[in-house]
Design an enzyme around this catalytic site. Structure first.
Site, short mmCIF file in Angstrom:
data_model
loop_
_atom_site.label_atom_id
_atom_site.label_comp_id
_atom_site.label_asym_id
_atom_site.label_seq_id
_atom_site.Cartn_x
_atom_site.Cartn_y
_atom_site.Cartn_z
N ARG A 197 0.78 -1.23 0.00
CA ARG A 197 0.00 0.00 0.00
C ARG A 197 0.81 1.29 0.00
O ARG A 197 0.24 2.38 0.07
CB ARG A 197 -1.01 0.05 1.15
N ASP A 198 2.13 1.23 -0.11
CA ASP A 198 2.91 2.46 -0.21
C ASP A 198 4.19 2.22 -1.00
O ASP A 198 5.28 2.63 -0.59
CB ASP A 198 3.22 3.01 1.18
#
Length: 148
Positions: A55-56
């Site tokens: 997610r990043d």
């Protein structure tokens, strides 16, 4: 555990982030990109196989380690990652770095492994061009466009 006390042991890495590498050299050749990103994609796929969505993903979270065996990229910072038990089962909060965020993270409908794939696509674009796809836009405009 050390006796009753839990602790983490992390690998000591020497080198620099992919962001630092990009800043120093700019756009990269297809051969350089392939050598760096195939292991990254393999690591992300291994995480996905275990139900983990990063997610990043972004150049700041990809470290280009200089080992005796050569240069080895490492995926770092799983701080906002999440375990996915079924597709689309990731929290619908907008976590991440706006320029690398998939539309479903911005709109809050939840996400799955495809969100990481979107981020990797942005990273690949940045490596090819030497800049982000929306580098001329401020964060608010990037988020607005992702919501459309």
């Amino acid at each position: 555990m050390w006796g009753e006390r839990p602790y983490f042991v992390m690998e000591l890495l020497e080198g620099r982030s992919l962001a630092d590498e990009l800043e120093a050299v700019g756009a990269m050749s297809a051969q350089e990109i392939t050598a760096l990103m195939l292991p990254v994609m393999s690591a992300v796929a291994a995480a996905h196989d275990r139900g983990v969505v990063h997610r990043d993903l972004k150049p700041e979270n990809i470290f280009v380690a200089e080992l005796d065996s050569g240069v080895v990229p490492k995926v770092l910072d799983f701080g906002i990652s999440q375990i996915v038990t079924r597709p689309g089962n990731v929290e619908s909060y907008a976590y991440g770095t706006p320029h690398y965020m998939a539309p479903e993270l911005v709109t809050g409908v939840g996400s799955d492994e495809r969100s990481d794939q979107f981020s990797l696509g942005v990273v690949l674009h940045e490596l090819v061009k030497g800049r982000l796809p929306d580098s001329d836009l401020d964060v608010a405009e990037v988020l607005r466009r992702r919501r459309e």
